[in-house]
Design a protein around this motif. Structure first.
Motif, PDB file in Angstrom:
ATOM      1  N   LYS A 136      78.260  12.291  22.745  1.00 35.41           N
ATOM      2  CA  LYS A 136      79.561  11.655  22.956  1.00 35.41           C
ATOM      3  C   LYS A 136      80.235  11.291  21.639  1.00 35.41           C
ATOM      4  N   GLY A 137      79.607  11.713  20.531  1.00 37.78           N
ATOM      5  CA  GLY A 137      80.219  11.494  19.218  1.00 37.78           C
ATOM      6  C   GLY A 137      79.839  10.203  18.524  1.00 37.78           C
ATOM      7  N   GLU A 138      78.866   9.473  19.064  1.00 38.10           N
ATOM      8  CA  GLU A 138      78.466   8.205  18.444  1.00 38.10           C
ATOM      9  C   GLU A 138      77.672   8.464  17.157  1.00 38.10           C
ATOM     10  N   ASN A 139      77.930   7.646  16.144  1.00 37.51           N
ATOM     11  CA  ASN A 139      77.136   7.695  14.918  1.00 37.51           C
ATOM     12  C   ASN A 139      76.033   6.637  15.010  1.00 37.51           C
ATOM     13  N   ASN A 140      75.233   6.509  13.956  1.00 41.36           N
ATOM     14  CA  ASN A 140      74.118   5.549  13.978  1.00 41.36           C
ATOM     15  C   ASN A 140      74.597   4.131  14.269  1.00 41.36           C
ATOM     16  N   ARG A 141      75.677   3.724  13.626  1.00 42.42           N
ATOM     17  CA  ARG A 141      76.198   2.368  13.838  1.00 42.42           C
ATOM     18  C   ARG A 141      76.604   2.164  15.294  1.00 42.42           C
ATOM     19  N   GLY A 142      77.269   3.159  15.874  1.00 39.24           N
ATOM     20  CA  GLY A 142      77.688   3.060  17.269  1.00 39.24           C
ATOM     21  C   GLY A 142      76.510   2.936  18.217  1.00 39.24           C
ATOM     22  N   ILE A 143      75.444   3.673  17.927  1.00 44.66           N
ATOM     23  CA  ILE A 143      74.248   3.594  18.763  1.00 44.66           C
ATOM     24  C   ILE A 143      73.600   2.218  18.629  1.00 44.66           C
ATOM     25  N   LEU A 144      73.519   1.714  17.397  1.00 44.74           N
ATOM     26  CA  LEU A 144      72.947   0.382  17.198  1.00 44.74           C
ATOM     27  C   LEU A 144      73.793  -0.682  17.892  1.00 44.74           C
ATOM     28  N   MET A 145      75.101  -0.518  17.889  1.00 46.35           N
ATOM     29  CA  MET A 145      75.984  -1.483  18.554  1.00 46.35           C
ATOM     30  C   MET A 145      75.760  -1.450  20.068  1.00 46.35           C
ATOM     31  N   ARG A 146      75.496  -0.275  20.620  1.00 44.09           N
ATOM     32  CA  ARG A 146      75.223  -0.170  22.064  1.00 44.09           C
ATOM     33  C   ARG A 146      73.972  -0.969  22.435  1.00 44.09           C
ATOM     34  N   ARG A 147      73.038  -1.048  21.503  1.00 44.47           N
ATOM     35  CA  ARG A 147      71.803  -1.796  21.749  1.00 44.47           C
ATOM     36  C   ARG A 147      72.100  -3.283  21.943  1.00 44.47           C
ATOM     37  N   GLU A 148      73.164  -3.759  21.319  1.00 39.50           N
ATOM     38  CA  GLU A 148      73.488  -5.188  21.361  1.00 39.50           C
ATOM     39  C   GLU A 148      74.364  -5.562  22.557  1.00 39.50           C
ATOM     40  N   ARG A 149      74.893  -4.588  23.253  1.00 36.42           N
ATOM     41  CA  ARG A 149      75.830  -4.870  24.354  1.00 36.42           C
ATOM     42  C   ARG A 149      75.117  -4.836  25.698  1.00 36.42           C
ATOM     43  N   VAL A 150      74.835  -5.991  26.244  1.00 38.69           N
ATOM     44  CA  VAL A 150      74.223  -6.084  27.568  1.00 38.69           C
ATOM     45  C   VAL A 150      75.199  -5.511  28.586  1.00 38.69           C
ATOM     46  N   GLY A 151      74.651  -4.732  29.509  1.00 35.35           N
ATOM     47  CA  GLY A 151      75.490  -4.193  30.568  1.00 35.35           C
ATOM     48  C   GLY A 151      75.873  -2.741  30.365  1.00 35.35           C
ATOM     49  N   ASN A 152      75.719  -2.210  29.149  1.00 29.98           N
ATOM     50  CA  ASN A 152      76.025  -0.795  28.982  1.00 29.98           C
ATOM     51  C   ASN A 152      74.845   0.021  29.508  1.00 29.98           C
ATOM     52  N   PRO A 153      75.073   1.260  29.918  1.00 29.60           N
ATOM     53  CA  PRO A 153      74.007   2.042  30.556  1.00 29.60           C
ATOM     54  C   PRO A 153      72.828   2.383  29.644  1.00 29.60           C
ATOM     55  N   TYR A 154      72.974   2.206  28.346  1.00 28.17           N
ATOM     56  CA  TYR A 154      71.912   2.570  27.412  1.00 28.17           C
ATOM     57  C   TYR A 154      71.117   1.363  26.931  1.00 28.17           C
ATOM     58  N   TYR A 155      71.542   0.175  27.319  1.00 29.21           N
ATOM     59  CA  TYR A 155      70.973  -1.068  26.791  1.00 29.21           C
ATOM     60  C   TYR A 155      69.454  -1.151  26.981  1.00 29.21           C
ATOM     61  N   LEU A 156      68.976  -0.959  28.200  1.00 29.74           N
ATOM     62  CA  LEU A 156      67.550  -1.134  28.473  1.00 29.74           C
ATOM     63  C   LEU A 156      66.701  -0.131  27.704  1.00 29.74           C
ATOM     64  N   ALA A 157      67.135   1.113  27.635  1.00 27.10           N
ATOM     65  CA  ALA A 157      66.371   2.120  26.890  1.00 27.10           C
ATOM     66  C   ALA A 157      66.320   1.764  25.409  1.00 27.10           C
ATOM     67  N   LEU A 158      67.466   1.427  24.834  1.00 24.81           N
ATOM     68  CA  LEU A 158      67.518   1.126  23.408  1.00 24.81           C
ATOM     69  C   LEU A 158      66.803  -0.180  23.069  1.00 24.81           C
ATOM     70  N   MET A 159      66.742  -1.112  24.003  1.00 22.35           N
ATOM     71  CA  MET A 159      66.045  -2.382  23.782  1.00 22.35           C
ATOM     72  C   MET A 159      64.541  -2.246  23.950  1.00 22.35           C
ATOM     73  N   SER A 160      64.090  -1.147  24.523  1.00 22.90           N
ATOM     74  CA  SER A 160      62.660  -1.009  24.835  1.00 22.90           C
ATOM     75  C   SER A 160      61.798  -0.752  23.594  1.00 22.90           C
ATOM     76  N   ILE A 161      62.431  -0.439  22.453  1.00 26.84           N
ATOM     77  CA  ILE A 161      61.665  -0.250  21.223  1.00 26.84           C
ATOM     78  C   ILE A 161      62.141  -1.240  20.166  1.00 26.84           C
ATOM     79  N   HIS A 162      61.307  -1.482  19.193  1.00 21.78           N
ATOM     80  CA  HIS A 162      61.622  -2.423  18.111  1.00 21.78           C
ATOM     81  C   HIS A 162      62.858  -1.934  17.345  1.00 21.78           C
ATOM     82  N   TYR A 163      63.660  -2.867  16.901  1.00 19.37           N
ATOM     83  CA  TYR A 163      64.898  -2.545  16.179  1.00 19.37           C
ATOM     84  C   TYR A 163      64.620  -1.657  14.960  1.00 19.37           C
TER      85      TYR A 163
END
Length: 120
Positions: free
Chosen positions: A23-50
């Motif tokens: 979808k065109g996200e860069n590293n920063r965009g992916i890391l930001m998705r990790r911080e946003r509760v409620g987005n569809p990727y939150y649980l997957a991205l939160m499942s591993i250490h930052y």
């Protein structure tokens, strides 16, 4: 050649990263998705250490094997060991500890009624 180790991450995290990259996200965009509760990727991205997620984004990653894939890989290694043992090639040209181990594996498979060469 780089000597950077790629972290091994769960398949669902790899899927989320790959979908976001598509979808065109860069590293920063992916890391930001990790911080946003409620987005569809939150649980997957939160499942591993930052730090692991950051390393995966910066260095690349390997997918964690599923249970079935790990079982198949182990089985293939056993079959290869038995083939080398039977052919007398590789490390198995003299009777040593590895040779004895291969004999033990073969005995166990025989007792269980498993023909290792037919299963591969």
């Amino acid at each position: 050649m780089s000597n950077v180790n790629k972290p091994v991450i769960p398949a669902e995290v790899a899927d989320a990263i790959e979908e976001l990259r598509g979808k065109g996200e860069n590293n920063r965009g992916i890391l930001m998705r990790r911080e946003r509760v409620g987005n569809p990727y939150y649980l997957a991205l939160m499942s591993i250490h930052y730090d692991t997620l950051m390393a995966a984004l910066a260095n690349g990653y390997e997918r964690e094997l599923t249970e079935e894939q790990a079982r198949k890989q182990t089985y293939a290694e056993i079959v290869l060991t038995l083939q080398r043992h039977r052919e007398g090639t590789g490390r198995y040209d003299k009777y040593d500890e590895d040779h004895a181990f291969a004999d033990g594996v073969q005995y166990t498979l025989d007792m269980l009624g498993i023909d290792a060469l037919e299963q591969s």
